[in-house]
Design a protein around this motif. Structure first.
Motif, PDB file in Angstrom:
ATOM      1  N   ALA A 267       6.556  -3.677  -4.611  1.00 48.17           N
ATOM      2  CA  ALA A 267       5.515  -3.044  -5.439  1.00 48.17           C
ATOM      3  C   ALA A 267       5.088  -3.972  -6.572  1.00 48.17           C
ATOM      4  O   ALA A 267       3.891  -4.090  -6.886  1.00 48.17           O
ATOM      5  N   VAL A 270       2.829  -6.651  -5.146  1.00 45.47           N
ATOM      6  CA  VAL A 270       1.470  -6.148  -4.914  1.00 45.47           C
ATOM      7  C   VAL A 270       0.704  -6.079  -6.228  1.00 45.47           C
ATOM      8  O   VAL A 270      -0.489  -6.437  -6.292  1.00 45.47           O
ATOM      9  N   VAL A 323      -2.972  -4.615   2.189  1.00 47.43           N
ATOM     10  CA  VAL A 323      -1.876  -4.559   1.213  1.00 47.43           C
ATOM     11  C   VAL A 323      -0.914  -5.727   1.452  1.00 47.43           C
ATOM     12  O   VAL A 323      -0.440  -6.360   0.501  1.00 47.43           O
ATOM     13  N   TYR A 357       2.318   1.384   1.955  1.00 48.12           N
ATOM     14  CA  TYR A 357       3.142   0.376   1.285  1.00 48.12           C
ATOM     15  C   TYR A 357       4.397   0.067   2.110  1.00 48.12           C
ATOM     16  O   TYR A 357       4.809  -1.087   2.229  1.00 48.12           O
TER      17      TYR A 357
END
Length: 754
Positions: A267, A270, A323, A357
């Motif tokens: 995370a 990203v 992503v 994700y």
């Protein structure tokens, strides 16, 4: 001893089984009494450091202290502030647990109470064998009770006394009923090859693994060759994807949730990507147009991907790849293929945004840690084609011949990396020449490279794809399994290839043929080759035949069908023979015993095997009426019955059974039959409209009938009529293990990889 209010496995039936094995006077108590005195001696050597002494006493519990360390003082205050910080306590506790684990294993091995992979049951102590048998019976009975409750939708709240369950309900009936009931918790659009019964077993297995994650290597060895249930697939794939990350992170004395840490790191990556790319939505990167075109083109042109050609799936694929690009700045068209198995596996676990994700994270872990490098892909494909040229030269020469007839080349069939690497690999370095594309793209080998490079996602239907990926995950993505899978597909399609007349026909079989194969046939071929089976036998495992119009029909269809049984193995034969005084004219000599086993389908005898090892005596006990009870085992003997074809004019609803005869050859080599029994091996069953066979596996025990078997084997019952005037007295029996020789052979080859 564990507090009975605890639920160590989180499942009522499993927890109750666990506590039942710990009751007083059970076989576990005998093992406990064997191990604890030696452990107490070893522990006293650790008492020089007071803190170490105290933590060991606390870990072992008050019962152990009362029984084996009654004179040792207990001082719990030294492990608490201000004498010791929480972090220090955690550190010495982890060290003590690690020491206890090693020491207990040493003592258990010494006392023959520990099970090793290469160890036979006869190498264990009698106490350990009793414990294993006792535990097996408890778990089996408890599981059958649990399945009965599930089958009848009975909850514990409304069904207080489980003992009221009728004993007339057969165990196999309970399991069969659940096999036919699909799990209702799964997405209806998912590929489902497991039943509710499989899911119950899988959930139980996962709870055990969560309690002791070290056992996953042992579990993987046992599951190789099998298709995983949905829950177990999610668990095993996730564990192996995270395995490489665990190795990178030094946990020290602090317990770290690796799964959570990897998710946080992804995370954060990203978020950094969003800032560097100056975008607000990671699913809309600067190359989103390129990704969209690639996804739509791939799913439109690839035959086996057409079934996923819907807006929801395509949009999910595009978002995940965006992503992934935001995190890694990496995108390749073949990632579309690699992503598909994860999309089929990881569903409904989280919200839609979290799932995007997760899929991108799993793809990243897969790209970094698991998939082979391009040179390895070329090596695997070369081995497959070389194997074909050696083991089936006529098949190989046919492919070479038709590959050059009327070639119609479409370079978009192949990922660019295959073409570029092939040109570099095969070019003449001295003259710096590069082979032309047309010559490269006609060769059969390049199609095998395409299969592997796309992770087989571009050629297999979803159930078969998930089976193949199950095997690759369980072998930790070994190049050997890539080779076996490729060979399985190639040889299964041999008949279709041999009907091909030119390059276009060959191309069509390579690109569309695997999609039409049955998952069960791919599994049979994989297991056959994994266990050392011959390549030229694989084509016969394809139960679909190409007809003259290009369609397919099943070999099992119609009255002229052929039915072939999978191999079955028999090992670990134990005998309990009650020999009356008048049963033999001379002193009984156990070394002369022979066990003869024949398989029958109705009147058709499928094969006969005899033991050749000399039985060893476990014990001799006097019995009533001057008889003696001999307990014997035949160590190391494995009788394997290869695949058998059943005659079509025989239709026996009872299936295939084994006739077991215990012979005692006399000195003049004539056979004297002590006794016999009959046991079911394969029983016919229906799964929907499909007629198939269910094979018995595991430990089986049968009572022995005295004397010579009747001519009509159908008259043999399960309960013998015996007396001490017969050759064998009452309670004589044979016990053996039925197993899958393919699975065991592959397990031996694969255990070093796990």
């Amino acid at each position: 001893m564990t507090d009975k209010t605890d639920k160590p496995f989180g499942l009522s039936w499993l927890d109750s089984s666990y506590y039942e094995t710990l009751l007083p006077s059970t076989p576990w108590q005998n093992i406990y009494d064997m191990l604890c005195p030696e452990l107490a001696v070893a522990i006293r050597e650790q008492f020089k450091v007071p803190e170490r002494k105290q933590i060991l006493i606390e870990l072992l519990g008050p019962q152990f202290k009362r029984s084996y360390l009654p004179d040792e003082l207990d001082d719990p205050l030294i492990l608490n502030p201000p004498h010791m910080s929480d972090e220090q306590r955690k550190k010495i506790e982890n060290e003590a647990k690690y020491w206890l684990q090693i020491k207990m294993n040493e003592i258990a091995l010494k006392k023959k109470c520990a099970i090793k992979t290469s160890q036979g049951e006869d190498e264990l102590s009698s106490e350990m064998r009793d414990y294993l048998e006792h535990t097996y019976n408890i778990v089996s009975t408890s599981l059958d009770r649990h399945l009965y409750l599930k089958q009848n939708n009975i909850t514990f709240a409304s069904y207080e006394d489980e003992n009221e369950i009728q004993n007339s309900e057969k165990q196999n009936d309970l399991r069969d009923a659940l096999r036919k009931k699909k799990s209702e918790s799964l997405d209806k659009n998912m590929a489902v090859l497991s039943s509710e019964y499989s899911e119950i077993i899988s959930q139980s297995l996962m709870n055990i693994l969560r309690k002791d994650p070290r056992r996953i290597a042992f579990v993987l060895q046992k599951l190789i060759g099998q298709q995983l249930s949905y829950d177990l697939r999610v668990f095993i794939w996730s564990d192996i994807l995270m395995r490489h990350e665990r190795k990178k992170i030094e946990s020290g004395s602090t317990q770290i949730d690796i799964d959570l840490l990897v998710r946080k790191n992804f995370a954060n990556g990203v978020s950094r990507g969003k800032n560097e790319l100056k975008i607000s939505d990671p699913s809309q990167t600067p190359i989103s147009g390129l990704i969209e075109n690639g996804v739509i083109e791939t799913y439109s042109k690839v035959f086996c991907l057409n079934e996923f050609l819907n807006e929801a799936h395509l949009r999910q694929t595009m978002r995940v790849l965006n992503v992934f690009y935001c995190y890694s700045r990496d995108y390749e068209p073949f990632y579309i293929y690699w992503l598909l198995p994860f999309q089929l596996t990881f569903k409904n676990e989280r919200s839609k945004s979290e799932l995007i994700y997760d899929l991108a994270m799993f793809l990243d872990l897969y790209v970094k840690n698991l998939f082979p490098i391009w040179n390895e892909i070329f090596t695997i494909a070369a081995k497959v084609i070389q194997d074909l040229s050696i083991n089936d030269p006529s098949f190989y020469e046919h492919l070479k011949k038709i590959s050059k007839i009327n070639p119609k080349i479409n370079s978009k069939d192949f990922v660019n990396e295959i073409i570029v690497n092939e040109q570099k690999k095969t070019g003449n370095e001295d003259s710096n020449t590069i082979r032309p594309k047309k010559e490269l793209l006609t060769e059969p080998a390049i199609f095998v490279r395409k299969w592997i490079a796309e992770g087989f996602s571009g050629i297999l239907r979803k159930n078969a794809l998930l089976y193949v990926w199950d095997q690759l995950f369980m072998s930790l993505w070994s190049s050997k399994d890539f080779e076996i899978i490729s060979k399985s597909l190639l040889y299964l399609l041999k008949n279709q290839f041999m009907k091909a007349k030119d390059h276009d026909d060959m191309r069509q079989v390579f690109l569309e043929g695997p999609y039409r194969l049955l998952t069960a046939d791919i599994q049979s071929a994989f297991m056959h080759l994994s266990s050392g089976g011959k390549e030229n036998e694989v084509a016969f495992l394809n139960t679909l035949i190409l007809n003259d119009n290009g369609g397919y029909y099943a070999k099992l269809e119609g009255s002229k069908s052929k039915s072939v049984l999978d191999p079955i193995g028999i090992k670990d034969i134990h005998l309990k023979l009650v020999i009356p005084k008048q049963g033999l004219n001379t002193e009984f000599d156990s070394t002369r015993l022979i066990v003869e086993i024949s398989l029958y389908y109705g009147s058709q005898r499928l094969g006969t095997k005899k033991t050749s090892s000399i039985p060893s005596i476990k014990g001799i006990k006097p019995s009533i009426k001057e008889s003696k009870t001999y307990e014997l085992m035949i160590p190391g003997e494995k009788l394997v019955f290869e695949m058998s074809e059943l005659k079509q004019d025989i239709h026996d609803s009872k299936g295939v059974f084994a006739m077991i005869i215990v012979k005692y050859p006399s000195l003049n080599f004539s056979d004297f039959i002590l006794g016999y029994c009959k046991m079911s091996i394969y029983s016919p069953q229906k799964i929907g409209s499909l007629s198939t066979w269910e094979v018995v596996n595991g430990r089986v025990k049968r009572l022995l009938h005295p004397g010579v078997p009747p001519e009509d084997l159908e008259k043999i019952g399960s309960i013998p009529t015996t007396s001490f005037k017969d050759r064998l007295g009452p309670d004589s029996n044979v016990e053996l293990t039925l197993y899958d020789p393919n699975s065991e052979s592959y397990f031996k080859k694969s255990k070093e990889q796990i």
